[in-house]
Design a protein around this motif. Structure first.
Motif, PDB file in Angstrom:
ATOM      1  N   ALA A 313       0.833  -1.202   0.000  1.00  0.00           N
ATOM      2  CA  ALA A 313       0.000   0.000   0.000  1.00  0.00           C
ATOM      3  C   ALA A 313       0.867   1.251   0.000  1.00  0.00           C
ATOM      4  N   THR A 314       0.259   2.360  -0.393  1.00  0.00           N
ATOM      5  CA  THR A 314       0.938   3.653  -0.349  1.00  0.00           C
ATOM      6  C   THR A 314       0.420   4.526   0.788  1.00  0.00           C
ATOM      7  N   SER A 315      -0.747   4.184   1.330  1.00  0.00           N
ATOM      8  CA  SER A 315      -1.303   4.969   2.429  1.00  0.00           C
ATOM      9  C   SER A 315      -2.225   4.092   3.268  1.00  0.00           C
ATOM     10  N   ALA A 316      -2.425   4.544   4.494  1.00  0.00           N
ATOM     11  CA  ALA A 316      -3.326   3.834   5.404  1.00  0.00           C
ATOM     12  C   ALA A 316      -3.958   4.859   6.339  1.00  0.00           C
ATOM     13  N   GLN A 317      -5.171   4.561   6.780  1.00  0.00           N
ATOM     14  CA  GLN A 317      -5.896   5.450   7.684  1.00  0.00           C
ATOM     15  C   GLN A 317      -6.275   4.674   8.938  1.00  0.00           C
ATOM     16  N   VAL A 318      -6.014   5.303  10.085  1.00  0.00           N
ATOM     17  CA  VAL A 318      -6.354   4.718  11.384  1.00  0.00           C
ATOM     18  C   VAL A 318      -7.345   5.653  12.066  1.00  0.00           C
ATOM     19  N   ALA A 319      -8.477   5.111  12.489  1.00  0.00           N
ATOM     20  CA  ALA A 319      -9.506   5.930  13.133  1.00  0.00           C
ATOM     21  C   ALA A 319     -10.032   5.196  14.362  1.00  0.00           C
ATOM     22  N   LEU A 320     -10.220   5.945  15.436  1.00  0.00           N
ATOM     23  CA  LEU A 320     -10.775   5.419  16.687  1.00  0.00           C
ATOM     24  C   LEU A 320     -12.142   6.064  16.896  1.00  0.00           C
ATOM     25  N   LEU A 321     -13.180   5.237  16.957  1.00  0.00           N
ATOM     26  CA  LEU A 321     -14.553   5.720  17.038  1.00  0.00           C
ATOM     27  C   LEU A 321     -15.201   5.174  18.297  1.00  0.00           C
ATOM     28  N   VAL A 322     -15.877   6.051  19.036  1.00  0.00           N
ATOM     29  CA  VAL A 322     -16.589   5.648  20.246  1.00  0.00           C
ATOM     30  C   VAL A 322     -18.073   5.813  19.996  1.00  0.00           C
ATOM     31  N   ASP A 323     -18.808   4.724  20.170  1.00  0.00           N
ATOM     32  CA  ASP A 323     -20.246   4.738  19.952  1.00  0.00           C
ATOM     33  C   ASP A 323     -20.929   4.113  21.155  1.00  0.00           C
ATOM     34  N   GLY A 324     -21.292   4.960  22.119  1.00  0.00           N
ATOM     35  CA  GLY A 324     -22.006   4.468  23.295  1.00  0.00           C
ATOM     36  C   GLY A 324     -21.154   3.508  24.110  1.00  0.00           C
ATOM     37  N   PRO A 325     -21.654   2.288  24.312  1.00  0.00           N
ATOM     38  CA  PRO A 325     -20.937   1.343  25.181  1.00  0.00           C
ATOM     39  C   PRO A 325     -19.821   0.578  24.489  1.00  0.00           C
ATOM     40  N   GLN A 326     -19.498   0.909  23.256  1.00  0.00           N
ATOM     41  CA  GLN A 326     -18.454   0.182  22.548  1.00  0.00           C
ATOM     42  C   GLN A 326     -17.552   1.146  21.791  1.00  0.00           C
ATOM     43  N   VAL A 327     -16.363   0.680  21.509  1.00  0.00           N
ATOM     44  CA  VAL A 327     -15.387   1.488  20.799  1.00  0.00           C
ATOM     45  C   VAL A 327     -14.851   0.661  19.638  1.00  0.00           C
ATOM     46  N   THR A 328     -14.620   1.329  18.506  1.00  0.00           N
ATOM     47  CA  THR A 328     -14.184   0.644  17.290  1.00  0.00           C
ATOM     48  C   THR A 328     -12.894   1.265  16.782  1.00  0.00           C
ATOM     49  N   LEU A 329     -11.953   0.424  16.444  1.00  0.00           N
ATOM     50  CA  LEU A 329     -10.714   0.850  15.797  1.00  0.00           C
ATOM     51  C   LEU A 329     -10.757   0.379  14.352  1.00  0.00           C
ATOM     52  N   ARG A 330     -10.616   1.306  13.407  1.00  0.00           N
ATOM     53  CA  ARG A 330     -10.718   0.994  11.977  1.00  0.00           C
ATOM     54  C   ARG A 330      -9.414   1.344  11.293  1.00  0.00           C
ATOM     55  N   ILE A 331      -8.836   0.352  10.597  1.00  0.00           N
ATOM     56  CA  ILE A 331      -7.598   0.546   9.841  1.00  0.00           C
ATOM     57  C   ILE A 331      -7.869   0.144   8.402  1.00  0.00           C
ATOM     58  N   ALA A 332      -7.674   1.081   7.487  1.00  0.00           N
ATOM     59  CA  ALA A 332      -7.917   0.821   6.066  1.00  0.00           C
ATOM     60  C   ALA A 332      -6.688   1.202   5.265  1.00  0.00           C
ATOM     61  N   ASP A 333      -6.373   0.388   4.238  1.00  0.00           N
ATOM     62  CA  ASP A 333      -5.243   0.704   3.366  1.00  0.00           C
ATOM     63  C   ASP A 333      -5.689   0.607   1.916  1.00  0.00           C
ATOM     64  N   ASP A 334      -4.858   1.092   0.998  1.00  0.00           N
ATOM     65  CA  ASP A 334      -5.172   1.059  -0.436  1.00  0.00           C
ATOM     66  C   ASP A 334      -4.302   0.047  -1.162  1.00  0.00           C
ATOM     67  N   GLY A 335      -3.956  -1.042  -0.468  1.00  0.00           N
ATOM     68  CA  GLY A 335      -3.045  -2.024  -1.036  1.00  0.00           C
ATOM     69  C   GLY A 335      -3.721  -3.034  -1.932  1.00  0.00           C
ATOM     70  N   ALA A 336      -3.045  -4.186  -2.063  1.00  0.00           N
ATOM     71  CA  ALA A 336      -3.473  -5.219  -3.009  1.00  0.00           C
ATOM     72  C   ALA A 336      -4.660  -6.016  -2.514  1.00  0.00           C
ATOM     73  N   GLY A 337      -4.954  -5.948  -1.217  1.00  0.00           N
ATOM     74  CA  GLY A 337      -6.069  -6.719  -0.694  1.00  0.00           C
ATOM     75  C   GLY A 337      -5.722  -8.199  -0.608  1.00  0.00           C
ATOM     76  N   PHE A 338      -6.739  -9.044  -0.404  1.00  0.00           N
ATOM     77  CA  PHE A 338      -6.493 -10.481  -0.297  1.00  0.00           C
ATOM     78  C   PHE A 338      -7.741 -11.218  -0.752  1.00  0.00           C
TER      79      PHE A 338
END
Length: 399
Positions: A313-338
């Motif tokens: 990949a050439t770039s990646a995004q990391v985001a931390l999201l809080v939604d009420g009683p749970q929290v989500t960590l999201r990591i996305a890239d623009d690579g080759a995938g699988f």
């Protein structure tokens, strides 16, 4: 010398100077039975010079006080003898004597002597006709000075005792805080030692034994057993790697000190610096329990390791999201995938997905048409999940 004592001494210096100046005015214009007043002015000059030279140090130096206090008695005798109204000087002689003498009994005795000296001076100037009024005035002066001196001395003594108690309390608090810090450091070292001994050290010991057996099989040309030995050896190495990563995530990553958000920012900066891949992090500081932070940081480490090693990949995004009683960590890239249809050996992102489910959380790994990878890990904010031990540990990311 503390601040209170310094302020007291400065106040006495000012009061002494003002009183001497006022007595000089009284000596110049007050009634005197004598034709000349120079003895009064000489006495005031000697008193002022002696105070500046060494008397001002008598509040803290007993030797200076012993040399200056007799001069107070002489002034109490000479000034009223020349100009009776200068007996007013007693209003500064008594306080100076009480502040320069440590013992209360000695201060009382000196006050009596000053009163007697002042009474004698008044009798010299006024004669025996004023004896009764002189005795009355000086008696009231001495009694008032002693009463006020004893009261102030008691207050000062109580103040010193309380100040000493406060200093002792502050010292005890500092010692207790240091003991707590030392105990905390010792406890943390013991905990890390136990964890390393129970995890990494045992895994490494097992690796050594497996290596010795593999060497024995190789020497005996039992090649058919080598494959099994190497598989078990790889599994043990993965376990040791997982345990060490968990320890690093729990401690060295700084989760417990400055929060998950700061740890994710450092993780992204390090990945960008080492690989050249642009990693953007949007992770605000949110109040999470320590175990939740460790789990999510572990997901971030594994996902960025996947980006580093396999995604191209050439770039990646990391985001931390809080939604009420749970929290989500999201990591996305623009690579080759699988290819999601390819079965997983239980390691890497898929292994992380399976094991996080055992920790009361979810980890979804997707690839859109084989282009790019999205990792979304969701855990409860207060459940305190932990990555449990499993036969198939996390290690180097494989697709």
């Amino acid at each position: 010398m503390d601040r209170i004592t310094t302020q007291r001494n400065v106040g006495l210096h000012v009061a002494f100077g003002v009183t001497v100046a006022l007595i000089a005015v009284i000596a110049a214009f007050g009634w005197s039975p004598w034709s000349t007043r120079w003895p009064a002015f000489v006495m005031l000059g000697v008193l002022a010079v002696a105070y500046v030279a060494y008397g001002r140090r008598g509040y803290d130096d007993p030797r200076s006080a012993a040399a200056f206090v007799p001069l107070l008695v002489v002034a109490a005798l000479v000034l009223p003898a020349v100009v009776p109204s200068t007996a007013f000087v007693q209003c500064i002689l008594f306080p100076v004597a009480w502040c320069q003498i440590d013992r209360a009994r000695t201060s009382i005795a000196v006050s009596v002597v000053i009163g007697i000296a002042s009474g004698i001076g008044l009798q010299i100037a006024s004669g025996l006709d004023e004896l009764l009024s002189t005795l009355l005035i000086e008696s009231i002066s001495v009694v008032g000075a002693c009463a006020l001196g004893l009261w102030i001395t008691r207050i000062a003594r109580l103040s010193d005792e309380r100040r000493l108690l406060l200093e002792q309390l502050q010292s005890a608090q500092a010692s207790l805080a240091e003991a707590h810090r030392t105990a905390g450091v010792t406890s943390e070292r013991e905990r890390l030692a136990r964890e390393i001994h129970d995890t990494v050290a045992q895994d490494l010991a097992g690796i050594v034994m497996l290596t010795e057996r593999a060497r024995g099989d190789l020497d005996a040309e039992r090649v058919d057993r080598l494959r099994d030995r190497l598989a078990v050896l790889e599994e043990s190495a993965r376990t040791a790697l997982e345990d060490s990563r968990t320890l690093v995530a729990a401690g060295a990553a700084g989760v417990s000190s400055d929060g998950l958000g700061a740890a994710l920012h450092r993780l992204g900066e390090r990945c960008t610096r080492e690989t050249g891949i642009t990693v953007t992090v949007d992770a605000p500081d949110v109040p999470l329990d320590r175990d939740t932070q460790v789990v999510l940081l572990r997901v971030g480490q594994e996902a960025l390791a996947n980006v580093r090693r396999h995604a191209r990949a050439t770039s990646a995004q990391v985001a931390l999201l809080v939604d009420g009683p749970q929290v989500t960590l999201r990591i996305a890239d623009d690579g080759a995938g699988f290819d999601a249809s390819v079965p997983s050996a239980g390691h890497g992102l898929r292994g992380l997905r399976d094991r996080l489910a055992l920790a009361s959380g979810t980890c979804v790994v997707t690839s859109s048409s084989g282009v790019g990878t999205v990792v979304e890990a969701t855990v409860p904010t207060g459940a305190g999940p932990r990555l449990p031990s499993a036969p198939a540990p996390l290690s180097t990311v494989t697709r």
